[in-house]
Motif scaffolding. Structure first.
Motif, short mmCIF file in Angstrom:
data_model
loop_
_atom_site.label_atom_id
_atom_site.label_comp_id
_atom_site.label_asym_id
_atom_site.label_seq_id
_atom_site.Cartn_x
_atom_site.Cartn_y
_atom_site.Cartn_z
N LEU A 55 0.84 -1.21 0.00
CA LEU A 55 0.00 0.00 0.00
C LEU A 55 0.87 1.25 0.00
N PHE A 56 1.95 1.24 0.78
CA PHE A 56 2.85 2.40 0.83
C PHE A 56 3.50 2.65 -0.52
N VAL A 57 4.01 1.59 -1.14
CA VAL A 57 4.65 1.73 -2.45
C VAL A 57 3.65 2.23 -3.48
N ALA A 58 2.42 1.73 -3.41
CA ALA A 58 1.37 2.20 -4.33
C ALA A 58 1.13 3.69 -4.14
N LEU A 59 1.19 4.14 -2.89
CA LEU A 59 1.00 5.57 -2.61
C LEU A 59 2.13 6.40 -3.21
N VAL A 60 3.36 5.94 -3.04
CA VAL A 60 4.52 6.66 -3.59
C VAL A 60 4.44 6.71 -5.12
N ILE A 61 4.17 5.58 -5.73
CA ILE A 61 4.05 5.54 -7.19
C ILE A 61 2.90 6.42 -7.65
N GLY A 62 1.82 6.43 -6.88
CA GLY A 62 0.67 7.27 -7.22
C GLY A 62 1.01 8.75 -7.23
N VAL A 63 1.81 9.18 -6.25
CA VAL A 63 2.23 10.59 -6.20
C VAL A 63 3.06 10.95 -7.44
N ILE A 64 4.01 10.09 -7.77
CA ILE A 64 4.86 10.35 -8.95
C ILE A 64 4.02 10.33 -10.23
N TYR A 65 3.09 9.37 -10.32
CA TYR A 65 2.25 9.27 -11.52
C TYR A 65 1.38 10.52 -11.69
N ILE A 66 0.76 10.97 -10.61
CA ILE A 66 -0.10 12.15 -10.69
C ILE A 66 0.70 13.36 -11.13
N TYR A 67 1.91 13.50 -10.60
CA TYR A 67 2.73 14.65 -10.99
C TYR A 67 3.03 14.63 -12.49
N PHE A 68 3.54 13.49 -12.97
CA PHE A 68 3.93 13.43 -14.39
C PHE A 68 2.72 13.44 -15.32
N SER A 69 1.57 13.01 -14.85
CA SER A 69 0.38 13.07 -15.70
C SER A 69 -0.09 14.50 -15.93
#
Length: 725
Positions: free
Chosen positions: A292-306
């Protein structure tokens, strides 16, 4: 071959979405591998009633539900039964006794009135008393709220019926007095017999006549009932309240579960099992939490680059770059965390500002701040004080503020000497943070510990600066990144190509500087990269160094060689300067952005002068033969440089141009390029073009402003009254 060249090859086989998804998946996998060992609790091979060979501490805070339930059960059992005292029951029982005596008096009175008839009938007294008893019992049964005929014997009622009015009244008063007195006290079920005996004793000592004394005792005992009654609902409510007030029994993080050399009893074994510390009963909760934590980190990076407005290839390049820096920082954290030293908190030596500073220089400040936050959160897991699965808040605060300081102190100053200066400021911030954490925690530290912690703080800041300076060239070369620092270096007049431009084509050099001034101002006005535009302008005409005399700005005191050449030859020479320039720049390994400016700044524009010259000689000549090879400008910066290049050349050809002439030329050139479709492949808007035109006019008016014409020196002497020599 550069790293980004290999990436380009891989990308050519995959679509943008597939390649991006692959990057995110690999990043998530690496994060899981790096962090899992720090999240996974250590398990032990232990059995009940075994002697522990080591001291085991709890890796987390968890509620012991069984112990909590036991404590709550004890609290509920400790609650006494709740009784409610009914004061009104004393008056109710007095009223009941009053009614009984009143019915007796009433029955006797009715019998007296009917006595003459009974005598006439010669009826016996016993028959008469039985009749009255029957009447009394019917009244008691029908008119009283409770049927007392079952509780009071007939002999008692007959005694009352046979008593005279005076004795009956006396008995009534005595019974009511003692019953009322007794009922004012609390009487429970277990004390009912005592209360009845007390009333019986009191009535017996009142000196009533024999038959009435027994009747009074029985009536008094009958009237005594419990008035302090058990309330099951209120009792249950009190028990629930007592259970709710019991705090959950918790096994605290860091708490010793079993001491070395102690026996593992059933309760201790159950706690080890509950914490998932037994190899026979491992838990997957830490793994689920980490996912869940890794998904949150990846989600933050994904939202930024999107949300970043960049071309797809550049966005992917930045994603790869940031992922590589992120993972590299975590690896450094892991290495620092594995260092086994006697000194506490070696984590503070970690160069926390390195990654945010690199991201700030190579990408932008916004994502650098995000990187500082992500590293702080990951650092709190990697530096876990030796207890897997715990969170080190102190280290998280330290890494966060150190990273933020690196970004803020570096802002606007990306030269190498400013990076080192930023590292010194980061060291000072680290010192303040260390002091805050040491003094704020009320810990006891030796003077040498303060010294070592201060050393960690200073080394952390300086290492951040040194690593940043050392790694920037590798990232720039490996990922093809054109950073602000790189642009500043390329703008130096000492660069070999600029030296060549200045010495071999001074006119072109001057023209390039003028175009750079125009383009930079215009780019900054619309939010484009002004520094990139300036540096690109310095190199955009580097292809002219191959044949300097064939370009008008370099034709000083010489005949124009184009006058002796056919238009087709002149065309080939002029058109070639863009491709020659791009080739020269690639040869000297300049960034792709600079090469694109040299190659695209003319787009597919028409070489009008030589086209019309050739048209006079041959009507079959087409426009396509006299157009630049392109491509058309792909970015706003190149489109603005294209306009600035034409505008500067056109205005320079005028002698003392007026503001109106400048405005007309600027508008005409911009309109021609727009109608010619030169801006079709970049995202320059009409509104931005108007801003660019306005900036061009303001800048050119400042350059070609009217000057005062001073008179000749000899003429000035005549004016002043002197004589010319």
């Amino acid at each position: 071959m550069k790293f980004h060249a290999y990436i380009s090859k891989i990308r050519s086989f995959l679509s943008y979405k597939v390649f991006t998804a692959l990057i995110y998946c690999l990043l998530a996998l690496v994060l899981l591998l790096i962090l899992y060992q720090n999240m996974k609790p250590e398990t032990y091979d232990m059995e009940k009633f075994q002697v522990a060979d080591k001291t085991i501490r709890s890796p987390k805070t968890i509620e012991d539900e069984m112990k909590t339930a036991e404590e709550r059960e004890k609290a509920a059992e400790a609650v006494d039964k709740v009784y409610v005292f009914k004061k009104e029951m004393a008056q109710n029982r007095v009223s009941l006794l009053t009614s009984i005596f009143d019915f007796v008096s009433e029955t006797n009175h009715e019998s007296t009135q009917d006595g003459k008839e009974e005598d006439k009938k010669d009826k016996s007294k016993e028959v008469a008393i039985q009749d009255r008893l029957k009447v009394l019992k019917s009244k008691l049964t029908g008119n009283v709220s409770e049927d007392i005929t079952d509780a009071i014997s007939d002999s008692i009622l007959i005694s009352l019926l046979q008593a005279n009015e005076s004795d009956l009244e006396t008995t009534k008063n005595v019974v009511i007095q003692h019953v009322e007195s007794a009922m004012t006290e609390k009487i429970r079920d277990d004390g009912l017999n005592d209360a009845k005996k007390l009333v019986q004793k009191q009535i017996r000592s009142a000196g009533l006549p024999e038959p009435l004394e027994k009747a009074g005792e029985e009536l008094g005992q009958y009237a005594i009932v419990p008035n302090d009654l058990y309330d099951p609902d209120l009792t249950e409510e009190r028990k629930n309240q007592a259970m709710a007030e019991v705090e959950p029994v918790k096994i605290l993080q860091g708490q010793i579960v079993v001491q070395e050399g102690h026996l593992i009893d059933r309760d201790t074994y159950r706690q080890l099992e509950l914490l998932g510390l037994l190899k026979s009963n491992p838990t997957i909760k830490p793994l689920i939490g980490l996912v869940l934590f890794v998904a949150l980190v990846i989600g933050v990076i994904y939202i930024y680059f999107s949300k970043v407005d960049l071309p797809e290839d550049k966005k992917q390049n930045y994603l790869l770059l940031s992922s590589f820096i992120f993972i590299s920082s975590l690896v450094v954290m892991k290495i620092v965390g594995l260092i086994d030293v006697e000194l506490n908190d070696i984590a503070f030596i970690f160069p926390a500002a390195m990654a945010p500073m690199l991201i700030k220089i190579l990408m932008n400040e916004r994502f650098a701040l995000i990187m500082a936050i992500l590293l702080a959160v990951c650092g709190s897991i990697l530096f876990h004080d030796g207890i897997a699965g715990t969170i080190n808040v102190e280290v998280a605060v330290y890494i966060l503020f150190s990273g933020l300081a690196g970004v803020l102190f570096l802002s606007g100053h990306n030269e190498r000497n400013h990076i080192l200066r930023a590292g010194i400021f980061v060291s000072l911030i680290n010192l303040l943070l260390i002091l805050f954490l040491m003094l704020g925690g009320n810990g006891q530290y030796a003077p040498t510990e303060y010294l070592y912690y201060a050393l960690y703080a200073v080394v952390s800041g300086l290492l951040s600066a040194v690593f940043t300076i050392g790694l920037i060239p590798f990232f720039e070369a490996g990922f093809g990144i054109l950073s602000t620092m790189r642009l500043i270096e390329l703008s130096s007049p000492n660069h070999p190509l600029l030296k060549k431009l200045l010495t071999e084509t001074p006119g072109t050099y001057h023209h390039s500087v003028m175009v750079a001034n125009l383009a930079e101002s215009a780019c900054e006005a619309i939010g484009a990269n002004g520094l990139l535009a300036r540096v690109g302008c310095y190199y955009h005409d580097i292809g002219k160094t191959k044949r300097p005399p064939f370009f008008i700005e370099n034709q000083l005191n010489i005949e124009n060689p184009h006058d002796q050449l056919p238009p087709e030859t002149s065309r080939d020479i002029i058109l070639a300067h863009t491709t020659d320039g791009a080739e020269e720049l690639r040869k000297h390994k300049l960034p792709k952005e600079i090469v694109d400016i040299a190659e695209q700044h003319h787009g597919t524009s028409l070489l009008k002068f030589f086209y019309y010259k050739a048209k006079k000689e041959n009507e079959k000549v087409t426009e396509n033969e006299f157009r630049y090879p392109g491509p058309k400008p792909q970015t706003k910066e190149i489109a603005i440089i294209s306009m600035a290049d034409s505008v500067e050349a056109a205005v320079r050809s005028k002698t003392n141009p007026t503001p109106e002439e400048i405005r007309t030329l600027v508008h005409q050139i911009a309109q021609d390029k727009l109608l010619d479709g030169q801006f079709n492949e970049c995202d320059l808007t009409l509104k931005e073009i108007e801003k660019v035109k306005k900036v061009f006019c303001e800048t050119l008016n400042g350059i070609f402003h009217s000057r005062i014409e001073y008179p000749d020196i000899k003429q000035q002497k005549v004016i002043d009254g002197g004589t010319p020599n």
